[in-house]
Design a protein around this motif. Structure first.
Motif, mmCIF file in Angstrom:
data_model
loop_
_atom_site.group_PDB
_atom_site.id
_atom_site.type_symbol
_atom_site.label_atom_id
_atom_site.label_comp_id
_atom_site.label_asym_id
_atom_site.label_seq_id
_atom_site.Cartn_x
_atom_site.Cartn_y
_atom_site.Cartn_z
ATOM 1 N N SER A 76 0.840 -1.190 0.000
ATOM 2 C CA SER A 76 0.000 0.000 0.000
ATOM 3 C C SER A 76 0.878 1.244 0.000
ATOM 4 N N PRO A 77 0.528 2.265 -0.779
ATOM 5 C CA PRO A 77 1.317 3.498 -0.742
ATOM 6 C C PRO A 77 1.173 4.243 0.580
ATOM 7 N N ARG A 78 0.236 3.809 1.414
ATOM 8 C CA ARG A 78 0.084 4.417 2.735
ATOM 9 C C ARG A 78 0.903 3.686 3.789
ATOM 10 N N PHE A 79 1.497 2.561 3.411
ATOM 11 C CA PHE A 79 2.378 1.825 4.325
ATOM 12 C C PHE A 79 3.789 2.345 4.099
ATOM 13 N N MET A 80 4.209 3.266 4.937
ATOM 14 C CA MET A 80 5.447 4.010 4.703
ATOM 15 C C MET A 80 6.526 3.733 5.741
ATOM 16 N N GLY A 81 6.304 2.806 6.653
ATOM 17 C CA GLY A 81 7.260 2.579 7.722
ATOM 18 C C GLY A 81 8.405 1.677 7.338
ATOM 19 N N PHE A 82 8.163 0.780 6.381
ATOM 20 C CA PHE A 82 9.182 -0.146 5.895
ATOM 21 C C PHE A 82 9.175 -0.095 4.375
ATOM 22 N N GLY A 83 10.068 -0.873 3.765
ATOM 23 C CA GLY A 83 10.125 -0.879 2.310
ATOM 24 C C GLY A 83 9.892 -2.235 1.699
ATOM 25 N N ASP A 84 9.414 -3.187 2.504
ATOM 26 C CA ASP A 84 9.341 -4.577 2.046
ATOM 27 C C ASP A 84 8.037 -4.822 1.281
ATOM 28 N N THR A 85 7.928 -4.278 0.067
ATOM 29 C CA THR A 85 6.674 -4.371 -0.679
ATOM 30 C C THR A 85 6.400 -5.772 -1.194
ATOM 31 N N GLY A 86 7.450 -6.520 -1.521
ATOM 32 C CA GLY A 86 7.251 -7.854 -2.090
ATOM 33 C C GLY A 86 6.471 -7.820 -3.382
ATOM 34 N N ALA A 87 6.641 -6.777 -4.180
ATOM 35 C CA ALA A 87 5.781 -6.579 -5.351
ATOM 36 C C ALA A 87 6.535 -6.556 -6.672
ATOM 37 N N ASP A 88 7.804 -6.931 -6.690
ATOM 38 C CA ASP A 88 8.501 -6.998 -7.966
ATOM 39 C C ASP A 88 7.850 -8.074 -8.830
ATOM 40 N N PRO A 89 7.361 -7.724 -10.033
ATOM 41 C CA PRO A 89 6.606 -8.695 -10.833
ATOM 42 C C PRO A 89 7.361 -9.976 -11.135
ATOM 43 N N ALA A 90 8.613 -9.867 -11.576
ATOM 44 C CA ALA A 90 9.375 -11.064 -11.905
ATOM 45 C C ALA A 90 9.595 -11.937 -10.674
ATOM 46 N N SER A 91 9.795 -11.291 -9.517
ATOM 47 C CA SER A 91 9.993 -12.053 -8.278
ATOM 48 C C SER A 91 8.736 -12.802 -7.870
ATOM 49 N N LEU A 92 7.582 -12.188 -8.071
ATOM 50 C CA LEU A 92 6.326 -12.865 -7.749
ATOM 51 C C LEU A 92 6.147 -14.107 -8.614
ATOM 52 N N VAL A 93 6.421 -13.964 -9.899
ATOM 53 C CA VAL A 93 6.325 -15.114 -10.800
ATOM 54 C C VAL A 93 7.300 -16.207 -10.374
ATOM 55 N N ALA A 94 8.538 -15.811 -10.102
ATOM 56 C CA ALA A 94 9.558 -16.787 -9.701
ATOM 57 C C ALA A 94 9.214 -17.441 -8.371
ATOM 58 N N GLY A 95 8.671 -16.650 -7.450
ATOM 59 C CA GLY A 95 8.320 -17.207 -6.147
ATOM 60 C C GLY A 95 7.237 -18.265 -6.236
ATOM 61 N N ILE A 96 6.244 -18.016 -7.083
ATOM 62 C CA ILE A 96 5.185 -19.014 -7.264
ATOM 63 C C ILE A 96 5.772 -20.290 -7.852
ATOM 64 N N PHE A 97 6.618 -20.117 -8.864
ATOM 65 C CA PHE A 97 7.241 -21.289 -9.473
ATOM 66 C C PHE A 97 8.086 -22.061 -8.470
ATOM 67 N N ALA A 98 8.878 -21.336 -7.640
ATOM 68 C CA ALA A 98 9.768 -22.007 -6.696
ATOM 69 C C ALA A 98 8.986 -22.847 -5.696
ATOM 70 N N VAL A 99 7.823 -22.351 -5.270
ATOM 71 C CA VAL A 99 6.981 -23.132 -4.351
ATOM 72 C C VAL A 99 6.521 -24.421 -5.024
ATOM 73 N N LEU A 100 6.077 -24.300 -6.266
ATOM 74 C CA LEU A 100 5.579 -25.476 -6.971
ATOM 75 C C LEU A 100 6.706 -26.438 -7.348
ATOM 76 N N ALA A 101 7.882 -25.899 -7.646
ATOM 77 C CA ALA A 101 8.988 -26.754 -8.091
ATOM 78 C C ALA A 101 9.562 -27.602 -6.960
ATOM 79 N N GLN A 102 9.495 -27.117 -5.706
ATOM 80 C CA GLN A 102 9.905 -27.893 -4.530
ATOM 81 C C GLN A 102 11.342 -28.397 -4.637
ATOM 82 N N GLN A 103 12.268 -27.457 -4.829
ATOM 83 C CA GLN A 103 13.687 -27.800 -4.852
ATOM 84 C C GLN A 103 14.276 -27.614 -3.453
ATOM 85 N N ASN A 104 15.262 -28.418 -3.118
ATOM 86 C CA ASN A 104 15.922 -28.349 -1.816
ATOM 87 C C ASN A 104 17.405 -28.109 -2.038
ATOM 88 N N LEU A 105 17.859 -26.899 -1.717
ATOM 89 C CA LEU A 105 19.233 -26.513 -2.062
ATOM 90 C C LEU A 105 20.280 -27.029 -1.084
#
Length: 497
Positions: A76-105
């Motif tokens: 939210s643009p009204r949430f100004m106390g931190f910067g952790d938006t978690g809204a980078d589009p490519a990261s969201l796509v990658a994060g969904i894939f990583a959950v489904l891929a179930q890799q263990n590093l």
């Protein structure tokens, strides 16, 4: 006859619904859809384990009804106390894939063949950004050439750094145990350090032998630092400097800290917490502030703070990749190979592929996109600071290096620079009242903490309870900035009556 879709394929419509509703949540301007007290949420959500099974659809409907409305929307643009938006589009796509891929590093060959290499790439990119050297890609023949590890947060990265400092100070402590805790003193700046460093020393068995050094403008007083290192010679494990502290994001004079410490003690471990300071590496407008960080023994960075990637990705980078052997472990159960990150990641067994989110953000932005993103943040920081400075009832408490602006509301009768104890107490009470209203109402969010008045804007040495704005979210406009300051002013006036 048409084949029956598998249970997972049958989830496609539901997952589309989940993604659509989740993105709508992140796109909202609301910080919260609803507010409730902790006890009200306890009564709503703490229940007995159900006897009967439920479908995935039913579970999602329950999440939508009972959990989602009370979630905080950090995008939210009204949430100004931190910067952790978690809204980078490519990261969201990658994060969904990583959950489904179930890799263990923890292991490369049969648990994460490509994921391990992508993680090594992330570590190498982060090293390049802060100025650490990297070997040619063709010479990376194991995790020992990677030069760092990823963890789930700055606390985990700092804890591993303190383990390295401990082993550097007294080799073999990992196997023999701590025998003389007073041998592991830890130098930190007074009043601006992050709790994780103190906790890390305790968690690694070294106790909390903190040596707090006075600061000037939220940076080490170098004379006091030199004296502290000399006076504690033979009893120091590490000196920690902040490339962007957790309150004002002030970057210490890293080259001067390095030279001061090395002159007094050539062997003590030097660690830089750059969880926020990584931002300075993204733009020529701030890159000079990191001068000297490449000479530190270890550096912590947090992509989830800096790159808008979803939680949680942090990294510990080390100047000499070989030092990670000091805290390595080995098991023929699953880690018997050169590229197994399980050997070099303390405290973790199963290792989620969280680094793919940072990989996607860095790949999608490229160097030019990262620079543009950071420059826009700096522009927003300067715009907010200008609005605060022009307001007769507000006081900015530092000169911003990065994206944070700490400020306070001035109750009538406050004398900036020479405030009495009574005036400081009233100022803190009013600003705490403002923050309580913000938290209770949930319409806006600014952060609050204690902060020494290192600049003397209210009274040098006083401990203040300011509010903090952060400019990382690209959705924040000048209108949002004006509106939140108008609201803070109104709340301050009401609390001052």
């Amino acid at each position: 006859m048409p084949s029956t879709p598998s249970p997972l394929t049958a989830l496609t419509p539901l997952l589309q619904e989940v993604i659509a509703q989740s993105l709508a949540f992140k796109d909202s301007e609301d910080v919260f859809a609803r507010r409730a007290t902790p006890h009200a949420l306890r009564d709503l959500l703490l229940e007995d384990l159900p006897e009967q099974p439920a479908t995935a659809q039913a579970i999602w409907e329950d999440i939508s009804k009972r959990l989602l409305p009370y979630c905080v929307n950090m995008n939210s643009p009204r949430f100004m106390g931190f910067g952790d938006t978690g809204a980078d589009p490519a990261s969201l796509v990658a994060g969904i894939f990583a959950v489904l891929a179930q890799q263990n590093l923890i292991n490369q060959s049969f648990c994460s063949p490509s994921g391990t290499m992508a993680e090594i790439a992330v570590i190498r990119w982060l090293r390049e950004l802060i100025g650490y050297p990297t070997v040619p890609a063709c010479e990376v023949t194991s995790v020992w050439e990677a030069g760092g590890i990823t963890t789930y947060g700055g606390t985990g990265s700092n804890t591993t750094a303190m383990m390295l400092a401990r082993e550097h100070t007294v080799p073999g402590t990992l196997s023999d145990g701590v025998r003389d805790p007073e041998r592991f003193g830890l130098v930190v700046p007074r009043g601006v350090g992050h709790y994780s460093v103190k906790s890390a020393a305790a968690w690694t068995g070294c106790g909390t032998y903190l040596i707090e050094v006075d600061t000037d403008h939220f940076r080490y007083d170098l004379t006091a630092l030199a004296q502290a290192v000399k006076e504690n010679a033979g009893r120091l494990m590490a000196v920690v400097a902040y490339a962007g502290d957790s309150r004002t994001q002030t970057i210490d004079h890293l080259r001067a800290v390095h030279d001061t410490v090395r002159t007094a003690d050539p062997t003590v471990w030097l660690h830089a917490d750059a969880c926020w300071g990584l931002m300075a590496a993204l733009t020529p407008r701030r890159r000079h502030l990191l001068d000297g960080i490449e000479a530190f023994d270890s550096v912590t960075v947090d992509p989830h703070k800096v790159l808008n990637v979803p939680y949680a990705t942090s990294a510990l980078l080390v100047r000499d990749p070989a030092v990670l052997r000091m805290v390595s472990s080995y098991s023929d159960l699953i880690m018997q190979e050169d590229y197994a990150f399980g050997q070099v990641t303390p405290q973790l067994g199963t290792k989620e592929w969280t680094s793919l989110r940072a990989w996607a953000a860095l790949r999608s932005q490229g160097r030019q996109g990262l620079t543009r993103m950071m420059d826009e943040r700096l522009d927003r920081t300067e715009a907010f600071a200008t609005l605060v400075d022009a307001h007769p009832q507000l006081m900015r408490l530092h000169d911003p290096d990065l994206c944070a602006v700490a400020f306070c509301y001035l109750p009538p009768g406050t004398h900036p620079g020479t405030a009495t104890d009574t005036q400081v107490e009233r100022l803190n009470a009013v600003n705490r009242a403002i923050h309580r209203r913000l938290m209770d109402e949930g319409r806006w969010h600014l952060h609050q903490f204690t902060l020494p008045d290192d600049h003397g804007h209210i009274r040098r040495g006083a401990v203040l309870a300011p509010l903090r704005f952060m400019s990382i979210n690209p959705r924040i406009t000048t209108t949002h900035m004006r509106d939140v300051l108008d609201y803070v002013t109104r709340l301050g006036q009401e609390a001052s009556r």
